[in-house]
Design an enzyme around this catalytic site. Structure first.
Site, mmCIF file in Angstrom:
data_model
loop_
_atom_site.group_PDB
_atom_site.id
_atom_site.type_symbol
_atom_site.label_atom_id
_atom_site.label_comp_id
_atom_site.label_asym_id
_atom_site.label_seq_id
_atom_site.Cartn_x
_atom_site.Cartn_y
_atom_site.Cartn_z
ATOM 1 N N ASP A 32 88.918 30.219 -115.539
ATOM 2 C CA ASP A 32 90.036 31.015 -115.018
ATOM 3 C C ASP A 32 91.030 31.293 -116.140
ATOM 4 O OD1 ASP A 32 92.347 31.844 -113.266
ATOM 5 O OD2 ASP A 32 90.971 31.187 -111.703
ATOM 6 N N THR A 36 96.419 34.838 -111.445
ATOM 7 C CA THR A 36 96.928 34.577 -110.092
ATOM 8 C C THR A 36 96.481 33.213 -109.582
ATOM 9 O OG1 THR A 36 95.050 35.852 -109.247
ATOM 10 C CG2 THR A 36 97.178 36.977 -109.317
ATOM 11 N N LYS A 104 71.322 36.214 -117.323
ATOM 12 C CA LYS A 104 70.053 36.576 -117.972
ATOM 13 C C LYS A 104 69.660 35.499 -118.987
ATOM 14 C CE LYS A 104 66.549 39.003 -119.153
ATOM 15 N NZ LYS A 104 65.409 38.997 -118.247
ATOM 16 N N TYR A 144 91.096 48.738 -108.542
ATOM 17 C CA TYR A 144 90.397 47.633 -107.878
ATOM 18 C C TYR A 144 89.118 48.146 -107.190
ATOM 19 C CZ TYR A 144 89.850 43.607 -104.676
ATOM 20 O OH TYR A 144 89.379 42.521 -103.967
HETATM 21 P P1 NAD Z 1 93.070 35.329 -106.240
HETATM 22 O O1 NAD Z 1 93.907 36.321 -106.941
HETATM 23 O O2 NAD Z 1 93.733 34.193 -105.541
HETATM 24 O O3 NAD Z 1 92.003 34.697 -107.244
HETATM 25 C C1 NAD Z 1 91.475 35.384 -108.352
HETATM 26 C C2 NAD Z 1 91.317 34.383 -109.493
HETATM 27 O O4 NAD Z 1 90.757 35.064 -110.629
HETATM 28 C C3 NAD Z 1 92.663 33.798 -109.953
HETATM 29 O O5 NAD Z 1 92.542 32.408 -110.119
HETATM 30 C C4 NAD Z 1 92.927 34.510 -111.273
HETATM 31 O O6 NAD Z 1 93.725 33.762 -112.152
HETATM 32 C C5 NAD Z 1 91.507 34.717 -111.778
HETATM 33 N N1 NAD Z 1 91.398 35.824 -112.753
HETATM 34 C C6 NAD Z 1 91.901 37.073 -112.650
HETATM 35 N N2 NAD Z 1 91.577 37.801 -113.738
HETATM 36 C C7 NAD Z 1 90.843 36.988 -114.533
HETATM 37 C C8 NAD Z 1 90.227 37.159 -115.797
HETATM 38 N N3 NAD Z 1 90.296 38.326 -116.454
HETATM 39 N N4 NAD Z 1 89.555 36.112 -116.344
HETATM 40 C C9 NAD Z 1 89.485 34.909 -115.697
HETATM 41 N N5 NAD Z 1 90.064 34.694 -114.497
HETATM 42 C C10 NAD Z 1 90.727 35.725 -113.925
HETATM 43 O O7 NAD Z 1 92.151 36.141 -105.219
HETATM 44 P P2 NAD Z 1 91.175 35.644 -104.074
HETATM 45 O O8 NAD Z 1 91.702 36.121 -102.788
HETATM 46 O O9 NAD Z 1 90.853 34.224 -104.252
HETATM 47 O O10 NAD Z 1 89.886 36.527 -104.397
HETATM 48 C C11 NAD Z 1 88.789 36.001 -105.115
HETATM 49 C C12 NAD Z 1 87.726 37.073 -105.245
HETATM 50 O O11 NAD Z 1 87.281 37.496 -103.967
HETATM 51 C C13 NAD Z 1 88.219 38.322 -105.994
HETATM 52 O O12 NAD Z 1 87.186 38.788 -106.840
HETATM 53 C C14 NAD Z 1 88.453 39.311 -104.887
HETATM 54 O O13 NAD Z 1 88.280 40.624 -105.310
HETATM 55 C C15 NAD Z 1 87.420 38.899 -103.852
HETATM 56 N N6 NAD Z 1 87.870 39.285 -102.505
HETATM 57 C C16 NAD Z 1 88.874 38.605 -101.883
HETATM 58 C C17 NAD Z 1 89.289 39.023 -100.626
HETATM 59 C C18 NAD Z 1 90.361 38.298 -99.873
HETATM 60 O O14 NAD Z 1 90.712 38.719 -98.765
HETATM 61 N N7 NAD Z 1 90.920 37.224 -100.353
HETATM 62 C C19 NAD Z 1 88.690 40.126 -100.008
HETATM 63 C C20 NAD Z 1 87.702 40.803 -100.702
HETATM 64 C C21 NAD Z 1 87.275 40.366 -101.941
#
Ligand code: NAD
Ligand code: UDP
Length: 309
Positions: A32, A36, A104, A144
């Site tokens: 991470d 966020t 891969k 996004y």
């Molecule tokens: P979140 O923002 O709480 O978690 C995302 C995590 O990714 C964070 O810990 C952030 O620090 C990390 N991150 C962001 N950019 C990064 C990077 N460049 N390199 C390394 N780490 C990075 O969001 P979430 O709700 O836990 O969502 C997790 C995943 O599930 C996301 O990919 C999101 O698109 C997908 N998703 C979530 C929901 C939802 O309702 N929560 C719905 C659809 C899809």
């Protein structure tokens, strides 16, 4: 014992996924960049010798030896993914590319956390996996939505051309403990506002709908998809229990016995009017469906925010 990489593992869903995978007896590596995510979300897990935290960004190549990869790294709240939209698209595309290259190299299975946002403002209701979506390619949500769409494309091209063992799940609105207080998404916003007796901010007239899935159900759906042999998806993971945003606000006010009033704000550009997953594919192929209803899930989430703030 499998070695499992969870990118975005310190975020909301990622932290629950890491905990479950650890409890199931795996070695878990959480990668991470804390955009966020928070260390607090994983501090308890970090005491386990089978858990490792790697501070890194998925836009860079990843050098690890693993059997499974869950790719969650990407901000998910509109407030956070629109903060630096160029970085969001880059994270989505480069992150997908880098986890696929790693898969891969290690001969690992890799799962992409895609989203209901790939359906955009849907013209089909409820949304099934065959629906191709209605996305504005140039609007504020596009960084996004399009980032996630091209990530899906990359996953399927790596499957066809390089025979990588992929999984794609489309997650619908998920909520629960470990969401940030300032996350900006509707469930955390409303609960925090209600607990402080502050005005509840309804965007638009509140008639738009969402279908909310408790995080433990989402995590079960993710693991079921990953471990099902010969099944790539894409598959919808969400709770079909649909409600309007106004109904959600009233429910949270009632549950928290809040004195908050409703105030109305402008509806954000391209905010989808309706959203509800068709989960028949997940039921049929994975034997998965949500177990936790909105009442139970909201109670647990309210309890979390009450104890924390
Ligand atoms: P979140 O923002 O709480 O978690 C995302 C995590 O990714 C964070 O810990 C952030 O620090 C990390 N991150 C962001 N950019 C990064 C990077 N460049 N390199 C390394 N780490 C990075 O969001 P979430 O709700 O836990 O969502 C997790 C995943 O599930 C996301 O990919 C999101 O698109 C997908 N998703 C979530 C929901 C939802 O309702 N929560 C719905 C659809 C899809
Ligand atoms: N929303 C709202 N008030 C808030 C936050 C969100 O009315 O304080 C609305 C938002 O406009 C959208 C819905 O709630 O219609 C869900 O928003 P969220 O950001 O949680 O997720 P998404 O739009 O990505 O589904």
């Amino acid at each position: 014992m499998k070695r499992i990489l969870v990118t975005g593992g310190a975020g909301f869903i990622g932290s629950h996924l890491c905990r479950r995978l650890l409890h199931e007896g795996n070695k878990v590596i959480c990668l991470d960049n804390m955009f966020t995510g928070t260390y607090e979300n994983i501090s308890e897990l970090d005491r386990d010798p089978n858990f490792e935290y790697v501070h890194a960004d998925v836009i860079h190549p990843i050098q690890l030896e693993v059997d499974r990869i869950y790719n969650l790294a990407c901000p998910a709240s509109p407030v956070h993914y629109q903060y630096d939209p160029i970085m969001t698209t880059k994270t989505s595309f480069m992150g997908a590319l880098n986890v696929l290259e790693l898969a891969k190299k290690c001969n690992a299975r890799v799962l992409q956390a895609s989203t209901s946002e790939i359906y955009g403002d849907p013209l089909m209701h409820p949304q099934s996996e065959s629906y191709r979506g209605n996305v504005n390619t140039i609007g504020p949500r596009a960084c996004y939505d399009e980032g996630k769409r091209v990530a899906e494309t990359l996953f399927f091209d790596f499957k066809r051309r390089r025979h990588v063992d992929i999984r794609v799940i489309r997650i619908f609105n998920t909520y629960g403990p470990n969401m940030l207080e300032n996350d900006g998404r509707v469930v955390s916003n409303f609960i925090v506002q209600a607990l402080h007796n502050r005005d509840i901010t309804i965007y638009g007239d509140g008639s738009q709908t969402r279908s909310f899935c408790y995080v433990e159900d989402t995590v079960s759906g993710m693991i079921a998809t990953m471990e099902k042999d010969g099944f790539t998806g894409p598959v919808n993971i969400g709770n079909p229990c649909e409600m309007t945003i106004l109904e959600l606000a009233k429910l949270i006010i009632r549950k928290t016995e809040s004195e908050s009033k409703l105030i109305y704000r402008e509806l954000p550009v391209d905010d989808p009017i309706k959203r509800k997953p068709d989960i028949s594919l997940a039921k049929r192929e994975l034997g998965w469906e949500p177990q936790i209803g909105i009442d139970e899930g909201l109670d647990a989430t309210i309890e979390y925010f009450r104890s924390k703030y």
